[in-house]
Design an enzyme around this catalytic site. Structure first.
Site, mmCIF file in Angstrom:
data_model
loop_
_atom_site.group_PDB
_atom_site.id
_atom_site.type_symbol
_atom_site.label_atom_id
_atom_site.label_comp_id
_atom_site.label_asym_id
_atom_site.label_seq_id
_atom_site.Cartn_x
_atom_site.Cartn_y
_atom_site.Cartn_z
ATOM 1 N N GLY A 170 4.850 -1.416 2.423
ATOM 2 C CA GLY A 170 4.101 -0.182 2.249
ATOM 3 C C GLY A 170 4.995 1.046 2.236
ATOM 4 O O GLY A 170 6.088 1.056 2.797
ATOM 5 N N HIS A 210 0.820 -1.219 0.000
ATOM 6 C CA HIS A 210 0.000 0.000 0.000
ATOM 7 C C HIS A 210 0.852 1.266 0.000
ATOM 8 O O HIS A 210 1.929 1.334 0.586
ATOM 9 C CB HIS A 210 -0.936 0.001 1.212
ATOM 10 C CG HIS A 210 -0.222 -0.050 2.530
ATOM 11 N ND1 HIS A 210 0.257 1.059 3.176
ATOM 12 C CD2 HIS A 210 0.094 -1.097 3.328
ATOM 13 C CE1 HIS A 210 0.836 0.714 4.308
ATOM 14 N NE2 HIS A 210 0.748 -0.605 4.424
ATOM 15 N N ASP A 211 0.366 2.266 -0.721
ATOM 16 C CA ASP A 211 0.950 3.611 -0.755
ATOM 17 C C ASP A 211 2.324 3.673 -1.405
ATOM 18 O O ASP A 211 3.042 4.663 -1.266
ATOM 19 C CB ASP A 211 1.029 4.212 0.654
ATOM 20 C CG ASP A 211 -0.320 4.306 1.326
ATOM 21 O OD1 ASP A 211 -1.165 5.096 0.868
ATOM 22 O OD2 ASP A 211 -0.560 3.563 2.298
#
Length: 255
Positions: free
Chosen positions: A137, A119-120
């Protein structure tokens, strides 16, 4: 062009010429650009935007909820550019509201089998990610990066333009632009000279980068002292980018 066994949510937006293979599942709030080919058993969940000519092979999972325990179902996004190749079993996760709220991938990247993008993450253009590369992440990768098979990148790490990691590297610090690293933990092993020559860097640029590299890694200087000397000695865009990638480090650079 769309196999009868594929399940496509009516709210998904696919260009007219998108091909979808058997048993693929495409959810609501998914947008797929022209010329894309989605293989069998691929799962795409939204909100996700895939650019033109995206090629996804079987059993990939694209745009799924992230694995962050803080994630509570917020409508975060995955945004992918054009001409990316996403091979078998790749997993690309959406972002979190604790960061930028979206995972962003540029164009013309090759994700080989079983790569994971957490994520991100923010990924540039023209990267090559060999089999089973794992990005935690919040990782940020530049353009023309190469990560060897089974490499793993710790969360919040930066990896600079034209840098390369050998297979099996465990990367827990930031990697400056143009360098080559390897090992567990990863250590620097010189400039990515083969990559720079293949991409047409001038002899002057490579010579300047070589001298700048020596100041950072071979002269026993502090990082601040080395960067001051580089600024005073060179006025090349490449050495400026090398300095900028070190100054942007938040975790310390690979040594």
């Amino acid at each position: 062009m769309i196999h009868p066994t594929a399940l496509i949510d009516p709210a998904a937006r696919l260009a007219d010429d998108v091909e979808v293979g058997p048993f693929a599942v495409i959810g609501a709030d998914v947008e797929i650009g022209a010329g894309s080919r989605i293989g069998p058993h691929v799962v795409i969940k939204g909100p996700t935007v895939l650019g033109a000519r995206t090629r996804i092979f079987q059993f990939a999972s694209v745009g799924e909820d992230c694995q962050d325990k803080k994630y509570a179902g917020e409508p975060t996004r995955l945004v992918v550019g054009d001409d990316n190749v996403i091979r078998e079993g790749v997993t690309l996760h959406r972002g979190t509201v604790q960061d930028r709220g979206e995972t962003v991938i540029g164009s013309r990247n090759l994700f080989m089998a079983y790569v994971h993008v957490g994520h991100d993450c923010v990924i540039g253009n023209d990267g090559i990610f060999a089999n089973q590369v794992t990005l935690a992440g919040h990782v940020k990768l530049g353009d023309f990066v190469i990560l060897g098979g089974l490499s793993a990148v710790h969360q919040f790490c930066h990896f600079g333009d034209h840098a390369m990691a050998g297979g099996g590297s465990i990367i827990t610090k930031d990697t400056p632009a143009y360098v080559m690293i390897n090992g567990n933990p990863a250590q620097v092993h010189g400039l990515n000279l083969v990559g720079l020559r293949r991409r047409g860097f001038s002899k002057e640029a490579i010579r300047g980068l070589s001298e700048a590299y020596k100041l950072v890694y071979r002269q026993g200087l502090t990082t601040e002292q080395a960067l001051e000397q580089i600024r005073a000695s060179f006025a090349l865009p490449e050495t400026e980018a090398f300095v900028a990638s070190i100054e942007a480090s938040t975790r310390g650079i690979v040594r």
